[in-house]
Design an enzyme around this catalytic site. Sequence first.
Site, short mmCIF file in Angstrom:
data_model
loop_
_atom_site.label_atom_id
_atom_site.label_comp_id
_atom_site.label_asym_id
_atom_site.label_seq_id
_atom_site.Cartn_x
_atom_site.Cartn_y
_atom_site.Cartn_z
CB SER A 1 0.33 -0.41 -5.40
OG SER A 1 -0.42 -0.74 -4.31
NE ARG B 1 -2.44 0.77 3.74
CZ ARG B 1 -3.24 0.49 4.72
NH1 ARG B 1 -4.37 0.29 4.50
NH2 ARG B 1 -2.65 0.17 5.92
CB VAL C 1 -8.83 -1.14 -4.28
CG1 VAL C 1 -9.90 -1.47 -5.10
CG2 VAL C 1 -7.85 -0.15 -4.75
CD GLU C 2 -3.70 -1.81 -2.30
OE1 GLU C 2 -2.84 -1.08 -1.46
OE2 GLU C 2 -2.90 -2.35 -3.46
N GLY C 3 -8.60 -0.69 1.17
CA GLY C 3 -8.85 0.21 2.56
C GLY C 3 -9.73 1.24 1.98
#
Length: 781
Positions: free
Chosen positions: A338, A335, A457-459
């Site tokens: 990316s 995180r 995404v990712e949280g």
Amino acid sequence: MYIIITLLLILIVGTGLILANEPWRQKYLTRRIFAAYRRVVPGLSDTEQDALDAGTVWWEGQLFSGKPQWNVLQSYGRPALTSEEQAFLDNEVETVCAMMDDWRITTQHYDMPPEAWQYIREKGFLGLIIPREFGGKGYSALAHSEVVRKLSTRNSALSVTVMVPNSLGPAELLLNYGTDAQKQRYLPRLASGEEIPAFALTSPWAGSDAAAIPDHGIVCKGMWNGEEVLGMRVTWDKRYITLAPVCTLLGLAFRLYDPDGLLGDKPEIGITCALVPADHPGVEIGRRHLPLDAMFMNGPTRGEDVFMPLDFIIGGVEMAGHGWRMLMECLATGRSISLPASFCGMAALAVRTVGAYCTVRSQFNTPIAKFEGVQEVLARMGGHLYAMDAARAMTAHGVDIGEKPSVVSAIVKYHLTERGRAVVNDGMDIIGGKGICLGPSNFLGRAYQQLPVGITVEGANILTRSLIIFGQGAIRCHPYLLAELEAVRDPDHEKGMQAFDKAFWSHARHTSFNALRTFWHGLSGSILARVEANVAPSMRPYYRRLTRYSAAFALTADAAMLTLGGSLKFRESLSARLGDMLSQLYMASAVLKRYDDQGRQPEDADVARWAVQDALYRAEQALDGVLRNFPNRGLSIVLRFLTLPLGRWCAPPSDALGERVARSLVRPGQPRDRLTLNCHVPADEQDPVGAIEAALHATLAAEPVEKKIRKFQKSDRLAGNPIANVRDIADAVYAAGGITAEEYALVQRRNTLRDRVIAVDDFPRDLSGLPAHADARRHPA
């Protein structure tokens, strides 16, 4: 004021006296406070404890201390690529970017072209982080970030396809936790592209609350390769899994249970991660989602009572139940790189193209780059991009020097995606109708359309801001709080009390001095704040202000945790504002470091000032928001007096500063090139981005000729030659001998490229020709 100062001095002296008399302190104070803490401090679940234990504390810990040591920030060194990494960026990355035709990908093929898939496999794009001993590139986190950033200036399907295998995926998990046999088997195949990985975490019932996944496995015996082995039957239903439709190797997170005690006496083992070949019997993949016309492969995967041997568990059976810790640490690293990189790429594309567009496009016979309203927006775009790239590079470099910054990863995920969204939105506002009409000549519409993907995404960003940044940072980054909590939970009462005594009274002394430091810096405007580092003289005032607001943040955070305790995590708006303050201090620190790292270029001073002034203004806004909404009104008044004794201090960047920043973005030059470094800019003038870049240079080359034409027009030499259209003036002046053939050619080239840039696409009424370039025509915007 005198009363407050007196109280502060009494507090500090009293704390000193208490600290000096250890036996009396422990007997009459510490034991009572320790007992009260043990009664009110809530327990932590295993997943909460794993989240706290995951990762490391880095520069954010200095900011949380209230007295950041700026020489420590400088000691981290300058982020830099190796010559091999830079060559890869200049050659292989440039080559694969040139293979992308975003319009055909999104309207005709719905995927990257086969030659691009083959190229990224052959050239090692899927193994950037895999060490050379396993056939990978072994590149730095900074190189990984730069590659994703540049790919994102061209096409989202390309950047995401490369990004995912190199961030939260099987390779990262194998490198950190895999057995030797798993590493030897899978890492070379992942590096060569023989295996396409995906990792399945999210389920329909557990999105942002990933720890609540209902997917489960039961330890049992079953047949595998013709013999009975100990294994597990796993059932899962996952969605939003990137690369799942085309993956050959599926990473899977699920809860593992052992009701029959085959592995021990623990019936619920916990979250476990496994690697499953996609062709394993019972694995369902192949269908895909369509996330806002972003054509990267993304889809669901399912399986019901799928038997697999325990060898499929990443790290072997010893790592069963440790999956959440594994995911938290790997997510912190991935995180950090990316999504920040991809949004920096989109923002860089927007800044470079929109800045050029403002010079090429004229309204009211004036380039729109000269309109103050446009300049204000351009400055905001450039300032945000400078801060974004500063935080991205600094964070990636932190990973390279051994950090696993869990709190910082949440900061950059939230703030870089939100700022990236603001940059692209601003760009769309400037280009207007050109941006809203999709087609082969639209250079920004798809980025605008796909912004919510990265926000989600990712949280999800809302929860990242309100729950994670401060909620996790408060305990991890505070110099004493974690030690206090560990002491309270120590089963050895006496040992815990001794540890608590040391941590608690150190905490009290820390808070007392922070209160005094905050008040003094507020009264003096922080002009006497010490900066023990060799910093640019022009930027030294900003270091001092950051020191002031670091102390104010530390004091306010302590007050919130002291008075609200465990209930603070349920006051999400308050927690979010505290997180905002910490985040803006981090962003400003990164800006100052970037300015130093890039050699203190005088041409970059304006955009650096804009970025740090904006961050300080936002930090003070967040502080004001905390104080306005603090539940204890009496304490809120005291905190406001201590932190803002002379009122609000910071102002947003001035119009004059913004104008200077905007001017640097609309003409070629080193400031523009440094800010948008490593953008893919095609040489092809038929490409929408290539056309803008060529039109910018052609417009500037034609400027002297335009002045000559206007001067000629004011003379009497065009009398009797009526001009039907303003676009015909150059023709008339040329015909009258007012400009040379070479000058006329410059104007003609400018006109051709300008018309190409401002044109928008149209299609047959039934959109039957939508996928093909040949069926799209361009009309002036």
